[in-house]
Design an enzyme around this catalytic site. Structure first.
Site, mmCIF file in Angstrom:
data_model
loop_
_atom_site.group_PDB
_atom_site.id
_atom_site.type_symbol
_atom_site.label_atom_id
_atom_site.label_comp_id
_atom_site.label_asym_id
_atom_site.label_seq_id
_atom_site.Cartn_x
_atom_site.Cartn_y
_atom_site.Cartn_z
ATOM 1 N N ARG A 105 -76.372 12.003 3.391
ATOM 2 C CA ARG A 105 -74.954 11.598 3.515
ATOM 3 C C ARG A 105 -74.187 12.366 4.585
ATOM 4 N NH1 ARG A 105 -76.029 11.454 -1.825
ATOM 5 N NH2 ARG A 105 -76.168 9.370 -2.674
ATOM 6 N N LYS B 113 -68.835 8.029 17.940
ATOM 7 C CA LYS B 113 -69.402 6.725 17.572
ATOM 8 C C LYS B 113 -70.918 6.831 17.670
ATOM 9 C CE LYS B 113 -66.106 3.080 18.728
ATOM 10 N NZ LYS B 113 -65.939 1.857 19.522
ATOM 11 N N LYS C 215 -61.656 10.329 27.814
ATOM 12 C CA LYS C 215 -62.226 9.905 26.529
ATOM 13 C C LYS C 215 -61.639 10.743 25.388
ATOM 14 C CE LYS C 215 -65.613 7.964 23.915
ATOM 15 N NZ LYS C 215 -66.942 7.405 23.943
ATOM 16 N N GLU D 43 -60.634 3.845 16.066
ATOM 17 C CA GLU D 43 -60.349 2.573 16.736
ATOM 18 C C GLU D 43 -59.480 1.626 15.915
ATOM 19 O OE1 GLU D 43 -63.517 1.215 19.325
ATOM 20 O OE2 GLU D 43 -62.822 -0.844 19.067
ATOM 21 N N ARG E 112 -57.913 3.188 20.939
ATOM 22 C CA ARG E 112 -59.304 3.473 21.317
ATOM 23 C C ARG E 112 -60.016 2.242 21.876
ATOM 24 N NH1 ARG E 112 -63.929 7.327 18.556
ATOM 25 N NH2 ARG E 112 -65.543 6.710 20.022
ATOM 26 N N ASN F 210 -63.213 -0.063 25.575
ATOM 27 C CA ASN F 210 -64.168 -1.176 25.610
ATOM 28 C C ASN F 210 -64.007 -2.057 26.840
ATOM 29 O OD1 ASN F 210 -65.257 -0.414 23.120
ATOM 30 N ND2 ASN F 210 -63.690 -1.559 22.007
ATOM 31 N N HIS G 64 -71.860 -6.110 26.551
ATOM 32 C CA HIS G 64 -72.797 -6.070 25.422
ATOM 33 C C HIS G 64 -73.588 -7.376 25.319
ATOM 34 C CE1 HIS G 64 -70.739 -2.616 22.933
ATOM 35 N NE2 HIS G 64 -71.389 -2.192 24.004
ATOM 36 N N HIS H 92 -77.231 -0.220 30.343
ATOM 37 C CA HIS H 92 -75.889 -0.338 29.763
ATOM 38 C C HIS H 92 -74.809 -0.274 30.859
ATOM 39 C CE1 HIS H 92 -72.658 0.078 26.849
ATOM 40 N NE2 HIS H 92 -72.242 1.176 27.469
HETATM 41 P P1 NAD Z 1 -80.526 6.425 28.147
HETATM 42 O O1 NAD Z 1 -80.245 7.346 27.040
HETATM 43 O O2 NAD Z 1 -81.520 5.351 27.928
HETATM 44 O O3 NAD Z 1 -80.959 7.276 29.426
HETATM 45 C C1 NAD Z 1 -81.263 6.609 30.619
HETATM 46 C C2 NAD Z 1 -82.689 6.917 31.111
HETATM 47 O O4 NAD Z 1 -82.711 8.200 31.712
HETATM 48 C C3 NAD Z 1 -83.761 6.937 30.034
HETATM 49 O O5 NAD Z 1 -84.934 6.384 30.559
HETATM 50 C C4 NAD Z 1 -83.974 8.417 29.770
HETATM 51 O O6 NAD Z 1 -85.252 8.702 29.306
HETATM 52 C C5 NAD Z 1 -83.758 8.995 31.131
HETATM 53 N N1 NAD Z 1 -83.246 10.359 31.175
HETATM 54 C C6 NAD Z 1 -82.240 10.857 30.443
HETATM 55 N N2 NAD Z 1 -81.922 12.085 30.855
HETATM 56 C C7 NAD Z 1 -82.769 12.369 31.864
HETATM 57 C C8 NAD Z 1 -82.904 13.492 32.729
HETATM 58 N N3 NAD Z 1 -82.064 14.520 32.669
HETATM 59 N N4 NAD Z 1 -83.869 13.454 33.664
HETATM 60 C C9 NAD Z 1 -84.695 12.357 33.784
HETATM 61 N N5 NAD Z 1 -84.577 11.256 33.025
HETATM 62 C C10 NAD Z 1 -83.630 11.276 32.071
HETATM 63 O O7 NAD Z 1 -79.198 5.689 28.618
HETATM 64 P P2 NAD Z 1 -77.711 6.151 28.923
HETATM 65 O O8 NAD Z 1 -77.325 5.357 30.092
HETATM 66 O O9 NAD Z 1 -77.545 7.609 28.949
HETATM 67 O O10 NAD Z 1 -76.921 5.641 27.632
HETATM 68 C C11 NAD Z 1 -76.785 4.277 27.330
HETATM 69 C C12 NAD Z 1 -76.499 4.136 25.861
HETATM 70 O O11 NAD Z 1 -75.269 4.799 25.549
HETATM 71 C C13 NAD Z 1 -76.335 2.702 25.404
HETATM 72 O O12 NAD Z 1 -77.087 2.477 24.254
HETATM 73 C C14 NAD Z 1 -74.872 2.589 25.078
HETATM 74 O O13 NAD Z 1 -74.597 1.652 24.088
HETATM 75 C C15 NAD Z 1 -74.555 3.986 24.632
HETATM 76 N N6 NAD Z 1 -73.129 4.350 24.714
HETATM 77 C C16 NAD Z 1 -72.568 4.884 23.598
HETATM 78 C C17 NAD Z 1 -71.237 5.256 23.612
HETATM 79 C C18 NAD Z 1 -70.639 5.894 22.401
HETATM 80 O O14 NAD Z 1 -69.424 6.108 22.383
HETATM 81 N N7 NAD Z 1 -71.414 6.240 21.407
HETATM 82 C C19 NAD Z 1 -70.482 5.096 24.778
HETATM 83 C C20 NAD Z 1 -71.096 4.558 25.903
HETATM 84 C C21 NAD Z 1 -72.426 4.195 25.854
#
Ligand code: NAD
Length: 364
Positions: A123, A144, A228, A238, A242, A246, A253, A266
């Site tokens: 939990r 989030k 942020k 939100e 907030r 988006n 998405h 993304h």
């Molecule tokens: P990701 O986590 O897939 O990382 C991108 C790529 O880079 C992956 O292949 C990873 O293995 C690689 N990588 C990461 N760090 C590295 C490093 N230092 N050196 C070499 N390779 C590395 O993607 P992302 O773009 O970081 O995140 C996208 C995700 O974030 C989506 O799922 C999206 O929905 C989410 N997101 C969440 C929020 C939130 O508020 N929670 C906000 C925006 C996006």
């Protein structure tokens, strides 16, 4: 080193941004009262593990922590219930208890997944974000956490704030160029929704940001995190403000979903989505310069601003209708009013969206 605080009363937490921070992870955890008596779970992916996992575990063990690790396959597909179950299994087998913490060493995918594990294990236990992508300046802040359902993104999740965010900018030097560019999409978004001067700064520093100049990168990350943090501090769950975060995400998405969570990153999908929002605004009478400037900034970073022609419009619409921002036949959208200012509009019709999707395809 730069330090910011996300002000959330008793759930407030710091974001540390700087060089060489991973080497000090143990002392940062101690400072934030993470117990050495209970095992820690470090979640990462199989791209990041060979680069930074051993070093992280070594530092933690050096500080007396017992460490369990879970390495998931890299990519958006890791944000699934089945991978969530795998990580939970690692946590249970590793003997994590209520005083344990989950550490997310990675980008937004690892952060969202590990955060959801932290939010639900017994939990809810402590959570620490160690972002390693540029995009994660956004995802690691605000609490989030979620996994995807095949029908819609981030459908299964929670709000669970970390106890700290430790952002070691040195790790960004190993990012593949495609992920570097995609990461800037959310940074530019923070300018577009909140601060025109920051959007202009991103545009004029694009070369230096793309070449990962440490000083400009740290400044950009700090500004992005600050936007942020300011928004989240005012509206943690939100209920209103907030939602401006988006911008570009409703269409974005849906693009990710029709691409099977693999074709588009993304940040790339959000880039196209932000152009879609600008077009929707222009179609409703806003100045065309909003669209041209948005496009100019995103293109400066090599981000996509058009939808490939092979994307099926109706499939995209159907993915969009599974999105949680859909209410009573009308869709809620964040639309730009000017560069640096947005509004939430709740009466966008499907016909308007259809027309914008066609416009996005004509751009290709
Ligand atoms: P990701 O986590 O897939 O990382 C991108 C790529 O880079 C992956 O292949 C990873 O293995 C690689 N990588 C990461 N760090 C590295 C490093 N230092 N050196 C070499 N390779 C590395 O993607 P992302 O773009 O970081 O995140 C996208 C995700 O974030 C989506 O799922 C999206 O929905 C989410 N997101 C969440 C929020 C939130 O508020 N929670 C906000 C925006 C996006």
């Amino acid at each position: 080193m730069r330090t910011l605080t996300v002000e959330l009363g008793e759930r407030s937490y710091p974001i540390y941004i700087g060089s060489g921070l991973l080497e000090q992870i143990g002392s940062y955890l101690e400072r934030h009262s993470v117990s050495t008596k209970s095992p820690l779970l470090v979640v990462t992916d199989d791209h990041i593990a060979p680069l930074y996992l051993d070093k992280t575990v070594e530092q933690l063990e050096h500080h007396g922590y017992r460490v369990v690790t879970s390495v998931v396959a890299a990519g958006e597909k890791a944000k699934s219930l089945s991978v969530f179950e795998d990580v939970m299994t690692a946590a249970i087998q590793g003997g994590l208890d209520r005083k344990s913490a989950v550490l997310a060493l990675g980008g937004g995918v690892v952060g969202d997944l590990a955060g959801f594990v932290a939010a639900t294990y017994m939990r809810g236990i402590k959570f620490v974000q160690i972002p390693t992508t540029i995009l994660a300046h956004d995802s690691s802040v605000g609490g989030k956490v979620a996994v995807n359902h095949p029908l819609a993104k981030n459908m299964i999740g929670a709000f669970h704030q970390p106890v700290m965010v430790l952002y070691d900018v040195d790790t960004l030097q190993t990012l593949p160029m495609r992920d570097v560019k995609a990461g800037y999409s959310e940074m530019i978004k923070h300018g577009l929704i909140w601060d025109e001067a920051f959007a202009d700064w991103c545009y004029s520093h694009a070369d230096s940001l793309l070449s990962l100049n440490r000083e400009d990168l740290a400044y950009g990350l700090e500004k992005g995190c600050a936007v942020k943090a300011a928004v989240v501090s005012q509206d943690e769950q939100e209920n209103g403000l907030r939602a401006i975060l988006n911008l570009g995400h409703t269409i974005g998405h849906a693009i990710e979903a029709v691409g099977g969570y693999g074709e588009f990153l993304h940040g790339e999908a959000i880039s196209i989505g932000m152009i879609g929002s600008a077009l929707l605004a222009v179609n409703r009478g806003r100045e065309r310069s909003i669209y041209t400037r948005t496009k100019e900034i995103l293109e400066r970073f090599g981000l996509p601003t058009a939808l490939p022609k092979h994307v099926d419009t109706e499939q995209l619409i159907s993915a969009l209708l599974h999105d949680k921002k859909f209410k009573e036949n009308l869709i809620v959208f964040v639309l730009p009013v000017a560069i640096g200012k947005v509004e939430i509009v709740s009466d966008i019709t499907l016909d308007e969206v259809r027309s914008v999707i066609e416009q996005l395809k004509e751009e290709a």
